[in-house]
Design an enzyme around this catalytic site. Sequence first.
Site, PDB file in Angstrom:
ATOM      1  N   ASN A 585       0.982  -1.166   0.184  1.00 31.73           N
ATOM      2  CA  ASN A 585      -0.150  -0.128   0.113  1.00 31.73           C
ATOM      3  C   ASN A 585       0.798   1.210  -0.097  1.00 31.73           C
ATOM      4  OD1 ASN A 585      -2.047   1.845   0.146  1.00 31.73           O
ATOM      5  ND2 ASN A 585      -2.627   1.366   2.385  1.00 31.73           N
ATOM      6  N   ASN A 589       2.808   3.848  -5.892  1.00 33.08           N
ATOM      7  CA  ASN A 589       2.132   2.848  -6.897  1.00 33.08           C
ATOM      8  C   ASN A 589       1.245   3.645  -8.171  1.00 33.08           C
ATOM      9  OD1 ASN A 589       2.987   0.615  -5.819  1.00 33.08           O
ATOM     10  ND2 ASN A 589       1.136   0.374  -4.272  1.00 33.08           N
ATOM     11  N   ARG A 590       1.180   4.898  -7.849  1.00 37.90           N
ATOM     12  CA  ARG A 590       0.264   5.516  -8.811  1.00 37.90           C
ATOM     13  C   ARG A 590       1.082   5.788 -10.525  1.00 37.90           C
ATOM     14  NH1 ARG A 590      -3.811   9.792  -8.661  1.00 37.90           N
ATOM     15  NH2 ARG A 590      -3.414   9.943  -6.381  1.00 37.90           N
ATOM     16  N   ASP A 608     -12.073  10.217  -6.280  1.00 37.40           N
ATOM     17  CA  ASP A 608     -13.097  10.932  -5.691  1.00 37.40           C
ATOM     18  C   ASP A 608     -13.433  12.229  -6.301  1.00 37.40           C
ATOM     19  OD1 ASP A 608     -10.791  12.140  -5.035  1.00 37.40           O
ATOM     20  OD2 ASP A 608     -10.830  11.824  -3.020  1.00 37.40           O
ATOM     21  N   ARG A 636      -1.415  25.070  -8.258  1.00 35.83           N
ATOM     22  CA  ARG A 636      -0.995  25.556  -6.916  1.00 35.83           C
ATOM     23  C   ARG A 636       0.325  26.689  -7.203  1.00 35.83           C
ATOM     24  NH1 ARG A 636      -5.030  23.733  -5.699  1.00 35.83           N
ATOM     25  NH2 ARG A 636      -5.660  22.359  -4.121  1.00 35.83           N
ATOM     26  N   PHE A 692       3.537   8.874   3.585  1.00 37.15           N
ATOM     27  CA  PHE A 692       2.232   8.538   2.964  1.00 37.15           C
ATOM     28  C   PHE A 692       1.345   9.737   2.354  1.00 37.15           C
ATOM     29  CE2 PHE A 692      -2.247   6.541   2.521  1.00 37.15           C
ATOM     30  CZ  PHE A 692      -1.557   5.090   2.050  1.00 37.15           C
ATOM     31  N   ASN A 693       2.051  10.584   1.591  1.00 39.78           N
ATOM     32  CA  ASN A 693       1.694  11.847   1.013  1.00 39.78           C
ATOM     33  C   ASN A 693       2.700  12.187  -0.064  1.00 39.78           C
ATOM     34  OD1 ASN A 693       0.297  14.316   0.595  1.00 39.78           O
ATOM     35  ND2 ASN A 693      -0.399  14.538   2.768  1.00 39.78           N
ATOM     36  N   ASP A 696       2.305  13.565  -5.745  1.00 38.22           N
ATOM     37  CA  ASP A 696       1.895  14.782  -6.638  1.00 38.22           C
ATOM     38  C   ASP A 696       2.960  15.814  -6.622  1.00 38.22           C
ATOM     39  OD1 ASP A 696       1.048  15.430  -4.160  1.00 38.22           O
ATOM     40  OD2 ASP A 696      -0.860  16.121  -5.091  1.00 38.22           O
TER      41      ASP A 696
END
Length: 772
Positions: A585, A589-590, A608, A636, A692-693, A696
Amino acid sequence: MQIRHCNGSEMGLSPIGSSAGGGWCRWRWHSCKSNVVKNGNSNWNEKCVLSSTFAYFLVSFVVLGSIGSLYARLMLTANVRGGVTTLGCQEDNEGSWAIGVFHGDSPFSLKPIEDVNVWRDKSAAWPVANPVVTCASLSDAGFPSNFVADPFLYAQGDILYLFYETKNSITMQGDIGVSRSIDKGATWQQLGIALDEDWHLSYPYVFDYDGNIYMMPEGSQKGELRLYRAIDFPLKWTLDKIIMKKPLVDSFIIPHEGRFWLFGSDHSGIGTQKNGQLEIWYSSSPRGPWKPHKKNPIYNTDKSMGARNGGRPFVYNGNLYRIGQDCGETYGRRVRVFRVEVLTTNEFKEVEVPSGIEESSKGRNAWNGARYHHLDVQQLSSGEWIAVLDGDRVPSGDVNRRFIIGFVSVVAVAGLVVLVGMLVGAVRCIVPLSWCLHNTGKRSDVFLAWQRSNLLSSKFRLLCSRLNRVSSNLRARIRPNTCTGIFVIALTILMAVMLMCGGVEYIYGGSGAQEPYMLNGHYSKFTLLTMTYDARLWNLKMYVKHYSRCSSVHEIVVVWNKGIPPKSSDFHSAVPVRIRVEKQNSLNNRFKMDSSIKTRAVLELDDDIMMNCDDIERGFRVWRGHPDRIVGFYPRLINRSPLKYRGEKHARRHNGYNMILTGAAFVDGQAAFERYWSEEAEVGRALVDSYFNCEDVLMNYLYANASSSQVVEYVKPAWAIDTSKFSGVAISRNTQAHYGVRSNCLRKFSDIYGSLTHRKSGFSRRKDGWDV
């Protein structure tokens, strides 16, 4: 000025539709005071004020009009028709036909050109996708066209010529156009108009005979079947012979067992079933003379049975196949293929076989989602089979149908406005009796006598009176100050708003299709990739169902990070869905390398986020123009010191951005993924796993580190909904903590890969106007 009313005191008649309190049935547009001076001279001093009725209708018009305008702005998309801005590609009641190319190992295993992975130029975001010839193709080349249809191929070695009907946008008449391809149909050069007569032409059946090239187009308006011969192929033709004095439609000539056979439909006869009739003729030469088949008409049946021809017949494994049109649901709904088992001068028999053509489930968003009615399949010298198929995203007569429905909706809105007005007391009658002809000015005794005896006038006034009683009866039954009355009024207003939005959509919303945008005369496809886990499965199903129907989506890849994965069959999808199950997890992986992805363009889109397909298509169009950049929908701006992560409002205040969130962005899949999994990015990937962030954010730094030029592009969506707000399963649900973590990422990535603060792209910079 005074407005008189139909009351009995003026005419000596008993009042109709009046009450004891005076003439209640009147729409008072002005309340006027006047002074009349004796001696015949009048001095008018008017002071006119709008009545409550007029004010009610005015307010209703403004409010409903504003709602309709807002709905159109937010929900309706322009009918781009391929992005053409020239004279062509006007809405046409006959449809918006276009032409696609298909390849296969046999005529029954045809796949659209995007599925056979045809690449031409790596800088143009290939693979090539259907349709390959459209009204925009011709219009941009200087030949204004509303649509192209009825395609026929003619091969000369490795060169393919494509003949088709093109509806001239100026004359509104069908002409015969021609295009040429030297790369097996991936790209086409528009050569021009091959044949133009004073009458409508279509169905340009082209064939060889005795060393010459012939064309037999449909010209049923002329009442003749004409044969043309090429004198300077492919653009110059001369009339060779009128082979039949019959208005045959969609005709072809084939050699078979020592004879030539002509198949066509004649819809001019009495008792003929339109689109359900077929005749056969035979001769020793394509130039005639022709003799009728003994069993003519071969068919005179229901229009859904495929009697009318739908393209060139072909021979496969020694069998002759005829293509027919199913016109049951709408004209040209689909093609049907028949194997000819018996063809003699006395007998004819054929049986239907599966066509092998897979129909799209994308509806109007697909170029052939509503119908396809013409197929020409041929075998090339290489042994490969190639076919051209026309298609339309709307049914026949769609323009008129939409206008009628829209007009009826607007009329219904007007009726509901009057109904609400009667309920609240703003409208006291339906037909004001002051509109009566006998109410204006003085009348002679003769005229009054005629009026009294005129039955039609009396009945009309009686009808008006009865209609006007509806208002008082309605108010007596439904009192607006009660709960029931309030509910009825609210429900009626809601219905009026819904009908207004529906009317606006039908009248001004175009075909309702969210079409792709053409670049350099061509379309392409992209892969949609999303990352999720078991707690968000309900959201994923809605996501897949929605985005799979976007026109340019080729495949959906679901990166499954945690939990028991679903099956591909669990989704209601219009495109293939592939579940890629990961062992760990990780947000990294994206961007994992995936050799199964067949498109250059990849849309990374969180599960989402919900946007309309037109926003997705606009983003894809911008990316195709800048495939070396990250093109997305969430800008941004990273500036100031110390570095702090801020939302879009900060970028707006400073009129610029230097980062695009890849939770909703297009990238070059191969280049971006290789960059992300390079040795250089190893430290950054470790930070992504520890926090875990920020995956991007890392991708933006890697892009910026690899180029000194601009690496991000923004596209503003019409609307976007974050569905995670309704479920509470997003990692960013605590905004303050989320932004804090990302601020730490910014500082660490800046130390490793360099700063972004010196980079800035302004809003409203591009000519397309999509970055405001």
